[in-house]
Design a protein around this motif. Structure first.
Motif, short mmCIF file in Angstrom:
data_model
loop_
_atom_site.label_atom_id
_atom_site.label_comp_id
_atom_site.label_asym_id
_atom_site.label_seq_id
_atom_site.Cartn_x
_atom_site.Cartn_y
_atom_site.Cartn_z
N ALA A 241 -6.45 0.08 6.40
CA ALA A 241 -5.83 0.37 5.11
C ALA A 241 -4.50 1.09 5.30
N THR A 242 -4.44 2.00 6.27
CA THR A 242 -3.19 2.71 6.53
C THR A 242 -2.08 1.74 6.93
N ILE A 243 -2.42 0.79 7.77
CA ILE A 243 -1.44 -0.24 8.17
C ILE A 243 -1.13 -1.16 7.01
N TYR A 244 -2.14 -1.44 6.19
CA TYR A 244 -1.99 -2.42 5.11
C TYR A 244 -1.03 -1.95 4.03
N VAL A 245 -0.90 -0.63 3.85
CA VAL A 245 0.08 -0.11 2.89
C VAL A 245 1.48 -0.61 3.26
N GLY A 246 1.82 -0.51 4.53
CA GLY A 246 3.12 -1.01 4.97
C GLY A 246 3.26 -2.51 4.80
N ILE A 247 2.17 -3.23 5.05
CA ILE A 247 2.21 -4.69 4.89
C ILE A 247 2.48 -5.06 3.43
N VAL A 248 1.79 -4.39 2.51
CA VAL A 248 1.97 -4.69 1.08
C VAL A 248 3.39 -4.39 0.64
N ILE A 249 3.95 -3.27 1.08
CA ILE A 249 5.33 -2.94 0.72
C ILE A 249 6.29 -4.01 1.22
N ALA A 250 6.07 -4.49 2.45
CA ALA A 250 6.92 -5.53 2.99
C ALA A 250 6.76 -6.85 2.23
N VAL A 251 5.52 -7.17 1.85
CA VAL A 251 5.28 -8.41 1.10
C VAL A 251 5.93 -8.34 -0.28
N GLU A 252 5.83 -7.19 -0.94
CA GLU A 252 6.48 -7.04 -2.26
C GLU A 252 7.97 -7.24 -2.14
N GLY A 291 17.47 -1.72 3.14
CA GLY A 291 16.78 -2.30 4.29
C GLY A 291 16.32 -1.24 5.27
N LEU A 292 17.14 -0.20 5.47
CA LEU A 292 16.77 0.89 6.37
C LEU A 292 15.58 1.67 5.82
N PHE A 293 15.62 2.00 4.54
CA PHE A 293 14.51 2.75 3.94
C PHE A 293 13.23 1.92 3.97
N LEU A 294 13.33 0.63 3.68
CA LEU A 294 12.15 -0.24 3.70
C LEU A 294 11.57 -0.32 5.11
N SER A 295 12.42 -0.50 6.10
CA SER A 295 11.94 -0.63 7.48
C SER A 295 11.28 0.66 7.96
N LEU A 296 11.89 1.81 7.63
CA LEU A 296 11.31 3.09 8.04
C LEU A 296 9.94 3.31 7.40
N THR A 297 9.80 2.95 6.14
CA THR A 297 8.52 3.13 5.45
C THR A 297 7.44 2.26 6.07
N VAL A 298 7.73 0.99 6.24
CA VAL A 298 6.74 0.06 6.81
C VAL A 298 6.38 0.48 8.23
N LEU A 299 7.38 0.81 9.04
CA LEU A 299 7.13 1.21 10.42
C LEU A 299 6.30 2.49 10.48
N SER A 300 6.55 3.43 9.59
CA SER A 300 5.82 4.70 9.61
C SER A 300 4.35 4.50 9.30
N PHE A 301 4.04 3.68 8.30
CA PHE A 301 2.63 3.41 7.98
C PHE A 301 1.94 2.68 9.14
N ILE A 302 2.63 1.76 9.77
CA ILE A 302 2.02 1.04 10.90
C ILE A 302 1.77 1.98 12.07
N LEU A 303 2.72 2.86 12.37
CA LEU A 303 2.53 3.82 13.46
C LEU A 303 1.39 4.79 13.16
N MET A 304 1.28 5.22 11.90
CA MET A 304 0.17 6.09 11.53
C MET A 304 -1.17 5.38 11.72
N GLY A 305 -1.24 4.13 11.31
CA GLY A 305 -2.48 3.38 11.49
C GLY A 305 -2.84 3.19 12.95
N ASP A 306 -1.84 2.89 13.78
CA ASP A 306 -2.11 2.74 15.22
C ASP A 306 -2.59 4.05 15.84
N ALA A 307 -1.96 5.14 15.45
CA ALA A 307 -2.38 6.44 15.99
C ALA A 307 -3.78 6.80 15.52
N LEU A 308 -4.10 6.51 14.28
CA LEU A 308 -5.44 6.80 13.76
C LEU A 308 -6.49 5.96 14.46
#
Length: 317
Positions: A241-252, A291-308
């Protein structure tokens, strides 16, 4: 009845009661042990995460963007809809670090306010998906049989629909495409993977000794699911779910870029990137900042999910 028979009957009763007490004590001891094990798992995970620099940086970035979405006034006091055509496409500078858009609106203010819609869709769609996945996955994995068959076949049917293509088709027939409509479409097409993950996790837990002991003691199915199964099965879903937040933001953002996502007058990073695609050469700042703000948000959620995931998996420690 003779004294010998009375003595044997009493002894058998004491033995039976003693056996029941031993079963109760064993089940209770096992429950305490498993509860401590769960608490220890999350405590160990938190100790790992506190010393993970990637998690700390990603978490800080997520907190900043969430605060930006919740309280945009803390980051910009400029009205994002107050525009001046005389400043159309003006580059960054003069107290306006992100410049102006085509209509002469302050681009920094629009990027800040765009965080609200993008993050709101990501969090709300993910939260709704988690609820659906936990309920359906738990029912399928715990009861199995016909319940599992029906849920699994329904999951297969929806999973067979291409995610982006299905979202484009559904949103194309919707009259008004706001946060609610886009979020519902993403939930309707995105719950399958998480449901499968929850079902697999429940199947690995449902035959454990503490679940069998709870059934033998007469605990209800609802109590067993809530107390013994879900706490031990939900961790993989939380990671995804942590990773999926970033996926949904990118899909939107992708759907808005294609013209089938959010509609004006909404302010989102996807809409801003869509408007910038025709003016990249003359005003590159229109694409750069959202684009920078979007990329940072998606990347941050993915990194949090990987670390978790790494912190919760003992094999990766």
């Amino acid at each position: 009845m003779s004294e010998a028979k009375k003595f044997r009957a009493g002894s058998e009763g004491i033995g039976a009661r003693g056996g029941e007490e031993r079963v109760d004590a064993a089940a209770g001891g096992e429950a305490v042990e498993l509860s401590g094990r769960r608490a220890g798992l999350w405590a160990d995970a938190w100790r790992e995460l506190r010393h993970d620099p990637l998690f700390l940086v990603a978490g800080f970035v997520v907190l900043v963007f969430v605060a930006m979405a919740a309280f945009p006034g803390l980051f910009s006091s400029v009205d994002p809809r107050a525009c001046d055509l005389s400043r159309s496409l003006a580059p960054p500078g003069g107290g306006h670090p992100f410049g102006y858009d085509l209509l002469g609106c302050d681009y920094y203010a629009r990027v800040v306010h765009g965080a609200r819609v993008s993050i709101a869709i990501g969090v709300l769609a993910t939260g709704s998906t988690v609820v659906i996945a936990v309920v359906l996955g738990s029912l399928a994995g715990y009861f199995r049989g016909p319940v599992d068959t029906v849920i699994s076949r329904l999951t297969d049917v929806v999973f067979g629909l291409p995610f982006i293509l299905g979202a484009i088709v559904l949103l194309s027939v919707v009259g008004t495409r706001g946060v609610l409509e886009v979020g519902l479409v993403l939930v309707a097409l995105g719950w399958t993977t998480m449901t499968r993950l929850m079902r697999s996790s429940v199947l690995s837990v449902v035959n454990a000794d503490h679940v069998s002991a709870a059934k033998a003691l007469g605990a209800s199915d609802a109590r067993i699911l809530a107390t013994h199964v879900l706490p031990n099965a939900v961790a993989p879903v939380m990671v995804y779910a942590t990773i999926y937040v970033g996926i949904v933001i990118a899909v939107e953002a992708t759907l808005s870029f294609l013209g089938v996502g959010l509609q004006l007058p909404a302010i989102s990073w996807g809409l801003m990137i869509s408007d910038a695609q025709y003016r990249i050469s003359e005003a590159p700042h229109l694409l750069l900042f959202p684009g920078l703000f979007l990329s940072l948000t998606v990347l941050s959620f993915i990194l949090m999910g990987d670390a978790l995931r790494d912190a919760l998996d003992p094999k990766l420690r």
